[in-house]
Design an enzyme around this catalytic site. Structure first.
Site, PDB file in Angstrom:
ATOM      1  N   ASP A  24      -3.304  50.833  -2.167  1.00  0.00           N
ATOM      2  CA  ASP A  24      -3.970  49.772  -1.382  1.00  0.00           C
ATOM      3  C   ASP A  24      -3.698  49.796   0.122  1.00  0.00           C
ATOM      4  O   ASP A  24      -3.537  48.732   0.745  1.00  0.00           O
ATOM      5  CB  ASP A  24      -3.596  48.389  -1.940  1.00  0.00           C
ATOM      6  CG  ASP A  24      -4.020  48.198  -3.394  1.00  0.00           C
ATOM      7  OD1 ASP A  24      -4.644  49.113  -3.948  1.00  0.00           O
ATOM      8  OD2 ASP A  24      -3.719  47.132  -3.956  1.00  0.00           O
ATOM      9  N   LYS A 129      -9.679  49.066  -8.097  1.00  0.00           N
ATOM     10  CA  LYS A 129      -9.025  48.240  -9.120  1.00  0.00           C
ATOM     11  C   LYS A 129      -9.242  46.754  -8.834  1.00  0.00           C
ATOM     12  O   LYS A 129      -9.099  46.319  -7.693  1.00  0.00           O
ATOM     13  CB  LYS A 129      -7.532  48.575  -9.201  1.00  0.00           C
ATOM     14  CG  LYS A 129      -6.739  48.292  -7.939  1.00  0.00           C
ATOM     15  CD  LYS A 129      -5.311  48.785  -8.108  1.00  0.00           C
ATOM     16  CE  LYS A 129      -4.425  48.455  -6.933  1.00  0.00           C
ATOM     17  NZ  LYS A 129      -4.215  47.043  -6.662  1.00  0.00           N
ATOM     18  N   CYS A 162       1.334  44.835  -5.681  1.00  0.00           N
ATOM     19  CA  CYS A 162       0.579  45.897  -6.360  1.00  0.00           C
ATOM     20  C   CYS A 162       1.401  47.160  -6.631  1.00  0.00           C
ATOM     21  O   CYS A 162       1.167  47.853  -7.619  1.00  0.00           O
ATOM     22  CB  CYS A 162      -0.670  46.222  -5.563  1.00  0.00           C
ATOM     23  SG  CYS A 162      -1.848  44.848  -5.616  1.00  0.00           S
TER      24      CYS A 162
HETATM   25  C1  C5J Z   1      -1.460  44.154  -2.974  1.00  0.00           C
HETATM   26  C2  C5J Z   1      -1.787  41.773  -2.772  1.00  0.00           C
HETATM   27  N1  C5J Z   1      -2.088  45.288  -2.763  1.00  0.00           N
HETATM   28  N2  C5J Z   1      -0.614  41.596  -2.161  1.00  0.00           N
HETATM   29  N3  C5J Z   1      -2.218  43.022  -3.084  1.00  0.00           N
HETATM   30  O1  C5J Z   1      -0.252  44.099  -3.051  1.00  0.00           O
HETATM   31  O2  C5J Z   1      -2.471  40.813  -3.048  1.00  0.00           O
END
Ligand code: C5J
Length: 220
Positions: A24, A129, A162
Site C-alpha cells: 500500500d 485489495k 495492513c
Molecule cells: C493500511 C490503513 N494500508 N492504515 N491501511 O495500513 O488503513
C-alpha cells in the site's frame, strides 16, 4: 539458502522461492490530501521510508526475485466496501468522497495509485485489495502458489494495520516471513515499535525482523 542476521534468530530463505510484498505505498496514504491525511495523520513520517523501500525493490529486481505490490481500494460503486468501513471514525473525507486526488480509496483514482517513486514495472504483480490483509478477497494466495513461493519479505505501510494483518495472514498460510523494519512505517511511532517487537516476540511468532542493510549484506 541465504541467511540474514535477524531477530529473534537468523532468517534463512531460498532465493528462488522468495518474494517481496510492498504493501500500500499509495498516494492516498503517503501524500498530502489523501485518505491518511484526512484521518488527521502526518504523512511525512511515512514518506521518510521511500528511499529504503526503493532500495529494497531495487535489490529484488537486480536479483530477479519477484516483487509484488498491493493497493488498498474499492470498486467505484463501493460494493466491496463494508458500510462499517465507510462509517468508521471521524475523517474529514470518507471513502468514496471526492478529495484533491479524486475519490478517496477508489480504484483507478489518482490517489489510489502507487506513488511515482515506487511504480511497479512490467511483469510485477499488483494486488488490489478491499481489506487490510492482502490475502482476503484477492488472488494473492493463488499467485504465490503458482510462483512456488514459500518465503515472504515485507515492506510498506502502515506497520500495525495492513502490513501486520498481511503478515499474520501469511503466517497462518505457512509462509516464512521477514519484515524489513526500516522499510515499513506507521503514522504512530509507538505503534510501529510495538508491532515490530510483537512480530519477533515469542520466538518469532509472526516472523523475523531485520534492517535493510542486513538483507543487502546477506544477498551480496
Ligand atoms: C493500511 C490503513 N494500508 N492504515 N491501511 O495500513 O488503513
Amino acid at each position: 539458502m541465504i541467511t540474514v542476521d535477524a531477530k529473534p534468530f537468523p532468517y534463512a530463505f531460498p532465493p528462488e522461492k522468495t518474494a517481496l510484498i510492498v504493501i500500500d505505498m499509495q498516494r492516498d496514504f503517503v501524500e498530502p490530501g489523501g485518505f491518511g491525511e484526512s484521518l488527521g495523520n502526518d504523512v511525512s513520517l511515512l514518506r521518510a521510508i521511500i528511499p529504503t523501500v526503493a532500495s529494497l525493490i531495487g535489490l529484488f529486481r537486480t536479483k530477479g526475485w519477484p516483487v509484488i505490490h498491493t493497493r488498498e481500494g474499492h470498486e467505484a460503486d463501493l460494493s466491496d466496501c463494508p458500510p462499517s468501513k465507510i462509517r468508521r471514525g471521524a475523517p474529514s473525507m470518507r471513502i468514496g468522497d471526492v478529495g484533491p486526488m479524486g475519490r478517496i480509496m477508489v480504484r483507478g483514482e489518482p490517489g489510489n495509485a502507487i506513488i511515482p517513486e515506487l511504480q511497479p514495472v512490467d511483469g510485477e504483480i499488483v494486488i488490489d485489495k478491499p481489506g487490510k490483509g492482502a490475502f482476503y478477497a484477492t488472488s494473492l494466495g493463488d499467485d504465490l502458489a503458482r510462483l512456488g513461493i514459500t518465503h515472504l519479505v515485507f515492506a510498506g505501510v502502515t506497520t500495525e494495520v495492513c502490513v501486520q494483518t498481511t503478515m499474520r495472514e501469511a503466517n497462518d498460510r505457512g509462509f516464512d516471513c521477514l519484515l524489513i523494519e526500516d522499510a515499513t512505517e506507521s503514522y504512530f511511532p509507538h505503534y510501529k515499535a510495538a508491532t515490530v517487537s510483537m512480530i519477533a516476540a515469542q520466538g518469532g511468532i509472526v516472523g523475523c525482523v531485520t534492517p535493510f542493510t542486513s538483507l543487502e549484506a546477506a544477498a551480496a
